[in-house]
Write a protein that holds these residues in place. Structure first.
Motif, mmCIF file in Angstrom:
data_model
loop_
_atom_site.group_PDB
_atom_site.id
_atom_site.type_symbol
_atom_site.label_atom_id
_atom_site.label_comp_id
_atom_site.label_asym_id
_atom_site.label_seq_id
_atom_site.Cartn_x
_atom_site.Cartn_y
_atom_site.Cartn_z
ATOM 1 N N MET A 1 17.347 48.041 34.397
ATOM 2 C CA MET A 1 16.098 48.434 35.395
ATOM 3 C C MET A 1 15.297 48.816 34.000
ATOM 4 N N LYS A 2 14.901 48.984 32.764
ATOM 5 C CA LYS A 2 15.016 49.552 31.858
ATOM 6 C C LYS A 2 14.499 48.064 31.488
ATOM 7 N N LEU A 3 16.039 47.210 31.095
ATOM 8 C CA LEU A 3 15.633 45.564 30.396
ATOM 9 C C LEU A 3 14.670 44.711 31.314
ATOM 10 N N LYS A 4 14.398 44.537 32.644
ATOM 11 C CA LYS A 4 12.965 44.389 33.425
ATOM 12 C C LYS A 4 12.039 44.820 33.089
ATOM 13 N N LEU A 5 11.837 46.528 32.531
ATOM 14 C CA LEU A 5 10.340 47.161 32.429
ATOM 15 C C LEU A 5 9.955 46.528 30.877
ATOM 16 N N ILE A 6 11.089 46.350 30.281
ATOM 17 C CA ILE A 6 10.737 45.848 28.977
ATOM 18 C C ILE A 6 10.512 44.484 29.068
ATOM 19 N N CYS A 7 11.423 43.477 29.502
ATOM 20 C CA CYS A 7 10.564 42.372 29.904
ATOM 21 C C CYS A 7 9.080 42.153 30.700
ATOM 22 N N LEU A 8 8.526 42.776 31.231
ATOM 23 C CA LEU A 8 7.366 43.305 31.696
ATOM 24 C C LEU A 8 6.275 43.454 30.777
ATOM 25 N N CYS A 9 6.808 44.454 30.258
ATOM 26 C CA CYS A 9 6.012 44.906 28.627
ATOM 27 C C CYS A 9 5.326 43.887 27.574
ATOM 28 N N ALA A 10 6.442 43.199 27.606
ATOM 29 C CA ALA A 10 6.240 41.920 26.925
ATOM 30 C C ALA A 10 5.548 40.949 26.966
ATOM 31 N N THR A 11 5.256 40.520 28.546
ATOM 32 C CA THR A 11 4.602 39.514 29.529
ATOM 33 C C THR A 11 3.558 39.941 29.027
ATOM 34 N N LEU A 12 3.378 41.265 29.418
ATOM 35 C CA LEU A 12 1.873 42.067 29.298
ATOM 36 C C LEU A 12 0.955 41.194 28.689
ATOM 37 N N ALA A 13 2.027 41.952 27.200
ATOM 38 C CA ALA A 13 1.172 42.605 26.007
ATOM 39 C C ALA A 13 1.060 40.590 25.157
ATOM 40 N N PHE A 14 1.823 40.209 25.383
ATOM 41 C CA PHE A 14 2.113 38.608 25.155
ATOM 42 C C PHE A 14 0.283 37.702 25.390
ATOM 43 N N PHE A 15 0.225 37.975 26.851
ATOM 44 C CA PHE A 15 -0.558 36.925 27.834
ATOM 45 C C PHE A 15 -1.948 38.345 28.129
ATOM 46 N N SER A 16 -1.903 38.914 27.418
ATOM 47 C CA SER A 16 -3.406 40.252 26.859
ATOM 48 C C SER A 16 -4.056 39.150 25.964
#
Length: 120
Positions: A1-16
């Motif tokens: 679960m934590k890994l999915k949250l970290i990946c989601l945050c990294a993706t959002l940071a990359f595309f913002s």
């Protein structure tokens, strides 16, 4: 679960994207303050008129008189004290105010912040 949250945050940071800077509209105003309510000796009346509190208060009023959203950027010139002698029982005393106070006001440029349809 934590890994999915970290990946989601990294993706959002990359595309913002980076936020664009806010643009302002500037306007210089010249105005006079109001005379003091009481009559004092001229030296005290001049000191009262030139207090930083009075300059700050009146400069804010000058900018707000331009309409919604106008704020004080800086006070360019504090003006000069001008006195008027009092009549009647207050003979020898004066009321003073500041003339030609120059203030720079600013306002956010319409359309420079927020989402507008059809603009990216």
């Amino acid at each position: 679960m934590k890994l999915k949250l970290i990946c989601l945050c990294a993706t959002l940071a990359f595309f913002s994207g980076a936020a664009s800077a806010t643009e302002y509209i500037y306007r210089d105003l010249m105005a006079n303050t109001l005379p003091s309510a009481t009559c004092d000796v001229e030296s005290e009346a001049k000191a009262t008129a030139a207090k930083p509190y009075n300059i700050t208060r009146y400069s804010k009023t000058f900018c707000q008189s331009q309409g919604y959203g106008w704020h004080v950027e800086k006070v360019k010139d504090e003006g000069k004290a001008t006195c008027t002698p009092c009549d009647g029982a207050n003979k020898g005393k004066s009321q003073c105010h500041l003339e030609d106070v120059v203030v720079t006001c600013k306002r956010i440029k319409p359309g420079s912040v927020g989402m507008l349809p059809g603009k990216s």
